[in-house]
Design a protein around this motif. Structure first.
Motif, PDB file in Angstrom:
ATOM      1  N   ILE A  82       0.890  -1.166   0.000  1.00 35.74           N
ATOM      2  CA  ILE A  82       0.000   0.000   0.000  1.00 35.74           C
ATOM      3  C   ILE A  82       0.922   1.208   0.000  1.00 35.74           C
ATOM      4  O   ILE A  82       1.394   1.650   1.048  1.00 35.74           O
ATOM      5  CB  ILE A  82      -0.927   0.028   1.231  1.00 35.74           C
ATOM      6  CG1 ILE A  82      -1.730  -1.278   1.353  1.00 35.74           C
ATOM      7  CG2 ILE A  82      -1.896   1.208   1.152  1.00 35.74           C
ATOM      8  CD1 ILE A  82      -2.592  -1.366   2.600  1.00 35.74           C
ATOM      9  N   ASN A  83       1.223   1.746  -1.181  1.00 37.11           N
ATOM     10  CA  ASN A  83       2.228   2.794  -1.254  1.00 37.11           C
ATOM     11  C   ASN A  83       1.797   3.921  -2.184  1.00 37.11           C
ATOM     12  O   ASN A  83       0.689   3.928  -2.708  1.00 37.11           O
ATOM     13  CB  ASN A  83       3.577   2.200  -1.699  1.00 37.11           C
ATOM     14  CG  ASN A  83       3.421   1.307  -2.924  1.00 37.11           C
ATOM     15  OD1 ASN A  83       2.634   1.620  -3.816  1.00 37.11           O
ATOM     16  ND2 ASN A  83       4.141   0.196  -2.958  1.00 37.11           N
ATOM     17  N   GLY A  84       2.691   4.884  -2.358  1.00 36.93           N
ATOM     18  CA  GLY A  84       2.399   6.041  -3.207  1.00 36.93           C
ATOM     19  C   GLY A  84       1.761   7.165  -2.414  1.00 36.93           C
ATOM     20  O   GLY A  84       1.849   7.239  -1.182  1.00 36.93           O
ATOM     21  N   THR A  85       1.099   8.058  -3.118  1.00 35.89           N
ATOM     22  CA  THR A  85       0.443   9.202  -2.491  1.00 35.89           C
ATOM     23  C   THR A  85      -0.788   8.742  -1.705  1.00 35.89           C
ATOM     24  O   THR A  85      -1.222   7.588  -1.810  1.00 35.89           O
ATOM     25  CB  THR A  85      -0.007  10.221  -3.545  1.00 35.89           C
ATOM     26  OG1 THR A  85      -1.023   9.609  -4.366  1.00 35.89           O
ATOM     27  CG2 THR A  85       1.153  10.653  -4.427  1.00 35.89           C
ATOM     28  N   ALA A  86      -1.368   9.651  -0.942  1.00 39.64           N
ATOM     29  CA  ALA A  86      -2.588   9.324  -0.198  1.00 39.64           C
ATOM     30  C   ALA A  86      -3.692   8.884  -1.153  1.00 39.64           C
ATOM     31  O   ALA A  86      -4.456   7.952  -0.849  1.00 39.64           O
ATOM     32  CB  ALA A  86      -3.035  10.532   0.620  1.00 39.64           C
ATOM     33  N   ALA A  87      -3.767   9.538  -2.324  1.00 36.27           N
ATOM     34  CA  ALA A  87      -4.775   9.148  -3.317  1.00 36.27           C
ATOM     35  C   ALA A  87      -4.499   7.760  -3.868  1.00 36.27           C
ATOM     36  O   ALA A  87      -5.422   6.962  -4.071  1.00 36.27           O
ATOM     37  CB  ALA A  87      -4.802  10.168  -4.452  1.00 36.27           C
ATOM     38  N   ASN A  88      -3.223   7.452  -4.103  1.00 33.91           N
ATOM     39  CA  ASN A  88      -2.849   6.114  -4.569  1.00 33.91           C
ATOM     40  C   ASN A  88      -3.211   5.049  -3.540  1.00 33.91           C
ATOM     41  O   ASN A  88      -3.748   3.982  -3.896  1.00 33.91           O
ATOM     42  CB  ASN A  88      -1.350   6.040  -4.850  1.00 33.91           C
ATOM     43  CG  ASN A  88      -0.897   6.923  -5.993  1.00 33.91           C
ATOM     44  OD1 ASN A  88       0.217   7.464  -5.983  1.00 33.91           O
ATOM     45  ND2 ASN A  88      -1.752   7.090  -6.997  1.00 33.91           N
ATOM     46  N   ARG A  89      -2.939   5.333  -2.286  1.00 32.73           N
ATOM     47  CA  ARG A  89      -3.237   4.360  -1.234  1.00 32.73           C
ATOM     48  C   ARG A  89      -4.741   4.158  -1.084  1.00 32.73           C
ATOM     49  O   ARG A  89      -5.214   3.042  -0.857  1.00 32.73           O
ATOM     50  CB  ARG A  89      -2.604   4.798   0.089  1.00 32.73           C
ATOM     51  CG  ARG A  89      -1.070   4.870   0.044  1.00 32.73           C
ATOM     52  CD  ARG A  89      -0.464   4.976   1.428  1.00 32.73           C
ATOM     53  NE  ARG A  89      -0.894   6.148   2.160  1.00 32.73           N
ATOM     54  CZ  ARG A  89      -0.330   7.353   2.073  1.00 32.73           C
ATOM     55  NH1 ARG A  89       0.716   7.542   1.265  1.00 32.73           N
ATOM     56  NH2 ARG A  89      -0.779   8.368   2.782  1.00 32.73           N
TER      57      ARG A  89
END
Length: 223
Positions: A82-89
């Protein structure tokens, strides 16, 4: 050592096993048939559902596949899922929920009930109408995955994540039960072939549910 209570065709246990394999976490498999509702298992999880993870040496009990995955995501740095930006997550979590709920209830659950539970528990024949509806729903689900993969490298975004593990777990069980028609779904088939070749996935493909044989192509990476 962790202990994972599960049975071979539990898609939620498979999701957890894929994550543990990717993160390199060791564990022992313990076969649990939740439909038997053993007192010892019900004491661990009153919901009577798999998976359940236990570490007796540390007195840790983990219940529910999402909670288990989040625990290891928080405690094991290797192979973040579960990684990346808050939107990605948020998108990863949305799609994980989609496969755990929509795909499961429309496709995996009816296939499991008709082709496994009825046979193993009730010694009854499957309902052909229910099977047809589940297989029709599977086509719609694969159409959606094709759409996602038209715009992304992986289902949830640019990197492999928990959404991919959740999707692969559900598809693998539905495929075992003969509920997946791969014709016309080249994008999803290509993604799934890549997944089947991963070391974390290979142990799942070698397992069999007693009395229920998968299609001949089931464990073929180049199906």
């Amino acid at each position: 050592m962790w202990q994972l209570y599960q049975f071979p065709l539990c898609p939620f246990s498979r999701k957890v096993r894929l994550l543990l394999g990717e993160k390199g976490v060791g564990y022992d498999l313990i076969r649990e048939s939740p439909w038997l509702r053993r007192d010892e298992f019900m004491d661990m999880n009153p919901a009577g559902q798999t998976p359940v993870m236990v570490d007796p040496s540390r007195n840790i009990l983990l219940i529910d596949s999402t909670a288990i995955c989040e625990y290891f995501e928080e405690t094991v740095e290797q192979a973040a899922m579960i990684n990346g930006t808050a939107a990605n997550r948020a998108e990863t979590r949305r799609l994980m929920s989609w496969f755990d709920h929509q795909f499961y209830h429309e496709v995996t659950a009816p296939l499991l009930h008709e082709r496994m539970i009825k046979r193993v528990v009730h010694r009854a024949a499957p309902d052909a109408k229910v099977l047809r509806e589940a297989m029709k729903a599977a086509i719609g689900q694969l159409d959606y995955i094709d759409f996602l993969l038209d715009h992304r490298t992986w289902i949830g975004g640019a990197t492999m994540g928990l959404a991919d593990l959740a999707a692969a777990a559900q598809i693998s069980v539905a495929d075992y039960l003969g509920g997946i028609d791969w014709k016309g779904h080249d994008q999803t088939a290509r993604w799934y072939r890549g997944f089947k070749s991963r070391p974390s996935f290979r142990p799942l493909l070698s397992e069999r549910m007693e009395g229920i044989a998968p299609p001949s192509y089931y464990d073929d990476v180049d199906f």
